[in-house]
Motif scaffolding. Sequence first.
Motif: not given
Length: 124
Positions: A56-63, A68-74, A114-124
């Motif tokens: 179970s995850l508390r979502v900090v950032e969704a890419y 508005g996802v706040q939690s995830a279960t994998l 790695y978070v920064e790389k994901l954010r750059l892709l999300k911004a595109k």
Amino acid sequence: MRLFALCVLQFTVLAAQATCMFARDTKPQDWYEWSSVLVAGDVAAVEQRGSIDVVSLRVVEAYKGPAGVQSATLEIPQKLWATCRITRPTVGEHVLGALNANSDALLVPLTDSYVEKLRLLKAK
């Protein structure tokens, strides 16, 4: 019959190796292509259900995925950790969680770079 069993075993091993290589060595753009849901989160709980770990995850950032996802279960097969030499996550650990269209889930430790790389892709 033995030949068939050997072929099935070989295919299974190759599939596991491919999954491990993907989990350990994938570039951010490949995560975006593979996943339907891609989130950074902090592990809230890890429960064992048979041969599956339910993380179970508390979502900090969704890419990628629902807004508005706040939690995830994998649900992650326990054999993934040892097979892929990925440390089983612990409560509080920061991870990248992904789910594809076939409901296959992957979870790997997440670094700030790695978070920064994901954010750059999300911004595109």
